[in-house]
Design an enzyme around this catalytic site. Structure first.
Site, PDB file in Angstrom:
ATOM      1  N   THR A 230      -8.427   6.728  -2.901  1.00 12.71           N
ATOM      2  CA  THR A 230      -9.785   6.288  -3.271  1.00 12.71           C
ATOM      3  C   THR A 230     -10.765   7.443  -3.106  1.00 12.71           C
ATOM      4  O   THR A 230     -11.835   7.434  -3.710  1.00 12.71           O
ATOM      5  CB  THR A 230     -10.235   5.089  -2.406  1.00 12.71           C
ATOM      6  OG1 THR A 230      -9.976   5.382  -1.037  1.00 12.71           O
ATOM      7  CG2 THR A 230      -9.505   3.821  -2.802  1.00 12.71           C
TER       8      THR A 230
ATOM      9  N   LYS B 249     -14.228   8.687  -5.319  1.00 10.15           N
ATOM     10  CA  LYS B 249     -15.539   9.045  -4.757  1.00 10.15           C
ATOM     11  C   LYS B 249     -15.994  10.393  -5.293  1.00 10.15           C
ATOM     12  O   LYS B 249     -17.161  10.582  -5.653  1.00 10.15           O
ATOM     13  CB  LYS B 249     -15.465   9.066  -3.220  1.00 10.15           C
ATOM     14  CG  LYS B 249     -15.246   7.686  -2.612  1.00 10.15           C
ATOM     15  CD  LYS B 249     -14.774   7.738  -1.153  1.00 10.15           C
ATOM     16  CE  LYS B 249     -14.223   6.374  -0.755  1.00 10.15           C
ATOM     17  NZ  LYS B 249     -13.499   6.395   0.514  1.00 10.15           N
TER      18      LYS B 249
ATOM     19  N   HIS C 146       0.789  -1.237   0.000  1.00 10.71           N
ATOM     20  CA  HIS C 146       0.000   0.000   0.000  1.00 10.71           C
ATOM     21  C   HIS C 146       0.815   1.278   0.000  1.00 10.71           C
ATOM     22  O   HIS C 146       0.240   2.364   0.000  1.00 10.71           O
ATOM     23  CB  HIS C 146      -0.933   0.036   1.216  1.00 10.71           C
ATOM     24  CG  HIS C 146      -2.165  -0.796   1.033  1.00 10.71           C
ATOM     25  ND1 HIS C 146      -3.307  -0.327   0.429  1.00 10.71           N
ATOM     26  CD2 HIS C 146      -2.422  -2.081   1.373  1.00 10.71           C
ATOM     27  CE1 HIS C 146      -4.217  -1.283   0.409  1.00 10.71           C
ATOM     28  NE2 HIS C 146      -3.707  -2.356   0.969  1.00 10.71           N
TER      29      HIS C 146
ATOM     30  N   LYS D 105       0.760  14.519   1.185  1.00 11.62           N
ATOM     31  CA  LYS D 105      -0.525  14.861   0.557  1.00 11.62           C
ATOM     32  C   LYS D 105      -0.626  16.361   0.260  1.00 11.62           C
ATOM     33  O   LYS D 105      -1.563  16.815  -0.394  1.00 11.62           O
ATOM     34  CB  LYS D 105      -1.685  14.391   1.446  1.00 11.62           C
ATOM     35  CG  LYS D 105      -1.744  12.852   1.568  1.00 11.62           C
ATOM     36  CD  LYS D 105      -2.887  12.398   2.470  1.00 11.62           C
ATOM     37  CE  LYS D 105      -2.871  10.908   2.744  1.00 11.62           C
ATOM     38  NZ  LYS D 105      -3.437  10.090   1.661  1.00 11.62           N
TER      39      LYS D 105
ATOM     40  N   LYS E 122      -8.647  14.152   3.624  1.00 15.17           N
ATOM     41  CA  LYS E 122      -7.794  12.960   3.711  1.00 15.17           C
ATOM     42  C   LYS E 122      -6.931  13.125   4.952  1.00 15.17           C
ATOM     43  O   LYS E 122      -6.931  14.198   5.571  1.00 15.17           O
ATOM     44  CB  LYS E 122      -6.919  12.816   2.463  1.00 15.17           C
ATOM     45  CG  LYS E 122      -6.226  14.116   2.033  1.00 15.17           C
ATOM     46  CD  LYS E 122      -5.477  13.971   0.711  1.00 15.17           C
ATOM     47  CE  LYS E 122      -6.380  14.047  -0.488  1.00 15.17           C
ATOM     48  NZ  LYS E 122      -6.555  12.818  -1.220  1.00 15.17           N
ATOM     49  N   ARG E 123      -6.174  12.083   5.313  1.00 17.55           N
ATOM     50  CA  ARG E 123      -5.270  12.242   6.456  1.00 17.55           C
ATOM     51  C   ARG E 123      -4.324  13.417   6.201  1.00 17.55           C
ATOM     52  O   ARG E 123      -3.927  13.668   5.056  1.00 17.55           O
ATOM     53  CB  ARG E 123      -4.468  10.960   6.683  1.00 17.55           C
ATOM     54  CG  ARG E 123      -5.286   9.824   7.314  1.00 17.55           C
ATOM     55  CD  ARG E 123      -5.812  10.190   8.693  1.00 17.55           C
ATOM     56  NE  ARG E 123      -4.750  10.263   9.688  1.00 17.55           N
ATOM     57  CZ  ARG E 123      -4.573   9.397  10.672  1.00 17.55           C
ATOM     58  NH1 ARG E 123      -5.406   8.391  10.832  1.00 17.55           N
ATOM     59  NH2 ARG E 123      -3.588   9.532  11.533  1.00 17.55           N
TER      60      ARG E 123
END
Length: 838
Positions: free
Chosen positions: A672, A676, A373, A570, A564-565
């Site tokens: 993911t 969405k 992952h 990110k 998101k986290r």
């Protein structure tokens, strides 16, 4: 909810009158006999539990029948092992998958209650950190919907991911006591309780090695039904809870400290107490290693018991040979957390079942498969050997043996290449010596997959290159997906309805059918309908924000969302720099007409991750300044979405116009959330990273806002060196933003507050925020230009929705089934409990 909406025949099922009467009857029975027998007044929570039990009753018959069906047919069973299952709420999802949503809605309405209000009472089952745990939840839904005999195995954490409170702009963690009021969806199964061993030593006996003098903890299973979509299949998620055996530490009783001995039972039960709140970061704590072994040891005993008996309700072994084990059992390791399944299965086969090593190894490798992952080095699990020696002495011996045989094989292929042996060893030399769990997974599995094409390529060419050179056939790609039941039908019924009107409802089990929407890209009515649904979702979410945050939102503004986290890779900071740049532009030209924006960021920071917590503080501080500046008015609003979780995602995603997917190329394995947003009619601004690459391929790059460096650009920059100061000096807007942050413009009471953030960005930013700043700002300009033309914007939205078929977890799971597990998805509909079986 308006009566008109209730009367619509929608994809959530038709409310048959018989169903409605039955549901009301069952609801009243539960309310009066199981819940409020000692009280005169029912609370809203009583109503929620009455409805949950009513719906559960309709599940149980199908659940029992499904398990009977598996025992009769004896198919190959899939076991998905994951330390995280981020399920969210269950009630509405169950009603949808059983085709009962409208009947329940009508019944509850006739009882004078509001279904949506009852749904809001349910606690989220937050047994995961983010993408990895949510993926596992989507996969369970798809495995049931595809009729696979599948089981999810994990830990029943008493406390899931912490609740996040924002206090004075800082994240504060609170324990998530999600079981406080009980969980109507689980069934304790004490009859299947199993012992798990820790510590002890290895005794060498004439029969071979024996692990002795261990400390025992009991694993108590709790089963949760997992219904497929309208196919009467109900699979099981089995979560283990740690219990101390009755004699735990009671030797102490002999020295008189009985009280302390009983209190020490907590030590055993702590194993399933709390989820470690780190995402993409390895924390080498002994308790975490205990959790990983606990779930694996209990699960493998369970799998072997079921393999041996394989008749419904039968406890006596029917199979005695393990020859066919891998033909009947598949074990999928969701990341390296359940990696101990490999040495544990070897221990059982060699020490207990007395197979020879070669046969046991063949069975183990054919049974296990591993999903990688992440490629971030700090996320890879590398356990100290001394910790293994103490906690799992026999497993350490087995891992050494696996490693020796593996290295002998490599040495035979590459004589004299010692460097390669070092790189490929399962044991990393150093102080302390460590076990590389990813290497263990690769060596012990027959298939290794990444989770998006670009990620799988990186896995093959960098992280596991040496392994791929030897066994290229092992390595595969399985691009992630999301379940369209929760992430379209449940969270965005308005959109699901207008799609169904155009192309029928089969898209819910075959998302590729959304391609048919391309026929309606220029259909004025459809364009209007899509825009109208989005506007209704935005109005509803704006009302929610106003009630939660007391901020007035302009519903005409671009809802620009990054949820998101919180993690440096990110790049929430890049988003933050854009917000400040926009703010400066508005202040510079107060009379100019800007495209209004509401920028929202949501997500949790790991409690020990200082920089992530500083990013939250910076964003909330910028919001304080921007939201109170009269010059800005409603042209720009900045909101931090507190306590982002599955149930909040279901509200925010349908309302989004712009989805921020802006990680540095080569760092996000898949993502993911990006899928969405795409499915729910938001346009993506993003880098060519993770699944964004395939989204751009499916929809056409011109229908996304793609910017910034590609993987090869990042690699080239790593070679020549990244110099942040160069960008700071060359780009006046960037310089202004950084100077404002560093001189305390956003923290006037503490001018030095953000010095760590500034220092990181200027001097040691692994994720090269400044390198993509210019491209990002100019790409955001394109977003504004398109948003000024609502019709063209909506056409791009339709093209994106039409192209999102590939990103169904049904497609992902069908690929796992055929290419890794060797089973075929089935559309057999098990007859419901009220119909006789053939």
């Amino acid at each position: 909810m308006a009566v008109e909406a209730r009367k619509q025949i929608s994809v959530r099922g038709i409310a048959g009158l018989g169903d409605v009467a039955e549901i009301k009857k069952s609801f009243n029975r539960h309310l009066h006999f199981t819940l409020v027998k000692d009280r005169n007044v029912a609370t809203p929570r009583d109503y929620y539990f009455a409805l949950a039990h009513t719906v559960r009753d309709l599940l149980v018959g199908r659940w029992i029948r499904t398990q009977q069906y598996y025992y009769e047919k004896d198919p190959k069973r899939i076991h998905y092992l994951s330390l995280e299952f981020y399920m969210g709420r269950t009630l509405q999802n169950t009603m949808i998958n059983l085709g009962l949503q409208n009947a329940c809605d009508e019944a509850i309405y006739q009882l004078g209650l509001d279904l949506e209000e009852l749904e809001e009472i349910e606690e989220d089952a937050g047994l995961g950190n983010g993408g990895l745990g949510r993926l596992a939840a989507c996969f369970l839904d798809s495995m049931a919907s595809l009729g696979l005999a599948a089981y999810g195995y994990g830990i029943r954490y008493e406390f899931g991911i912490f609740n996040q409170k924002i206090t004075k702009g800082w994240q504060v963690e609170e324990a998530d006591d999600w079981l406080r009021y009980g969980n109507p969806w689980e069934k304790a199964r004490p009859e299947y309780m199993l012992p798990v061993h820790f510590y002890g030593r290895v005794a060498h006996t004439p029969e071979g090695p024996k692990w002795v003098e261990t400390q025992v903890v009991l694993a108590m299973p709790y089963d949760t039904p997992v219904p497929g979509y309208k196919n009467n299949t109900v699979n099981t998620m089995r979560l283990w809870s740690a219990k101390a055996p009755n004699d735990f530490n009671l030797q102490e009783f002999n020295v008189g400290d009985y009280i302390q001995a009983v209190l020490d039972r907590n030590l055993a039960e702590n194993i399933s107490r709390v989820l470690y709140p780190n995402d993409n970061f390895f924390e080498g704590k002994e308790l975490r290693l205990k959790q990983e072994y606990f779930v694996v040891a209990a699960t493998l005993q369970d799998i072997i018991r079921r393999f041996k008996s394989s008749k419904f309700g039968c406890r006596d072994p029917v199979r005695t040979s393990f020859e066919t084990f891998h033909e009947k059992v598949a074990i999928q390791l969701n990341d390296t957390h359940p990696a101990l399944a490999i040495p544990e299965l070897m221990r059982i086969l060699v020490d207990i079942e007395r197979l020879d090593w070669e046969k046991a190894w063949e069975i183990t490798t054919k049974t296990c498969a591993y999903t990688n992952h992440t490629v971030l080095p700090e996320a890879l699990e590398r356990w100290p050997v001394h910790m293994f020696e103490k906690l799992l002495p026999r497993h350490l011996q087995i891992i050494y043996e696996i490693n020796q045989r593996h290295l002998d094989r490599v040495a035979a292929m590459y004589p004299g290449d010692n460097d390669r042996l070092c790189r490929m060893s399962l044991i990393e030399e150093g102080d302390p010596k460590r076990i590389n769990m990813a290497h263990l997974c690769v060596v012990g599995s027959h298939a290794v997959n990444g989770v998006a094409r670009i990620h799988s390529d990186i896995v093959k060419t960098t992280v596991f290159k040496d392994f791929c050179d030897i066994e290229p056939e092992k390595f595969q790609n399985k691009t992630n997906g999301i379940t369209p039941r929760r992430w379209l039908l449940l969270c965005n019924p308005g959109l699901a309805d207008i799609i169904a009107e155009k192309i029928g409802e089969d898209f819910l089990t075959d998302l590729f059918q959304l391609k048919k929407l391309l026929d309606f890209v220029n259909d004025e009515m459809f364009i209007r309908d899509v825009a109208k649904v989005k506007q209704e979702n935005k109005l509803k979410f704006a009302a929610y924000l106003e009630s939660e945050y007391k901020v007035k939102i302009n519903p005409e503004s671009i809802f620009d969302i990054q949820v998101k986290r919180i993690h440096e890779y990110k790049r929430q900071l890049l988003n933050c720099l854009h917000v400040i740049t926009l703010y400066n532009r508005i202040r510079k030209e107060p009379n100019k007409k800007f495209v209004p924006r509401t920028v929202m960021i949501g997500g949790k920071a790991a409690p020990g991750y200082h920089m992530a917590k500083m990013i939250i503080k910076l964003f909330t501080s910028v919001g304080e300044v921007v939201n109170h500046d009269p010059v800005v008015g409603d042209q720009l609003k900045v909101i931090f979405l507190e306590n982002y979780r599955v149930s909040l995602a279901q509200k925010v995603i349908p309302a989004a116009d712009l989805s921020e997917q802006i990680s540095t190329a080569g760092t996000e394995a898949s993502g993911t959330g990006n899928m969405k947003f795409m499915l729910n009619g938001a346009l993506t601004i993003g880098t060519m990273d993770g699944a964004n690459v395939e989204m751009a391929e499916e929809a056409g790059e011109e229908n996304l806002f793609i910017f910034g460096m590609r993987v090869e650009d990042v690699e080239a920059m790593d070679k020549k060196g990244y110099n942040a100061r160069e960008y700071y000096e060359r780009l006046p807007e960037l310089k202004q933003v950084m100077d404002q942050i560093s001189t305390g413009f956003f923290s006037p009471k503490e001018p030095e507050l953000f010095k760590d953030v500034v220092n990181m960005l200027m001097n040691h930013d692994r994720f090269k925020v400044f390198a993509d700043y210019e491209a990002y700002i100019s790409c955001q300009k394109k977003v504004n230009e398109l948003y000024r033309n609502p019709k063209e914007w909506t056409k791009k939205v339709i093209r994106n929705i039409a192209a999102s078929g590939k990103f169904s977890s049904d497609r992902t799971i069908a690929e796992y089934a055929r290419e890794i597990w060797g089973v075929e998805p089935s559309d057999v509909k098990i007859p419901p409990p009220n119909e006789p079986r053939e």
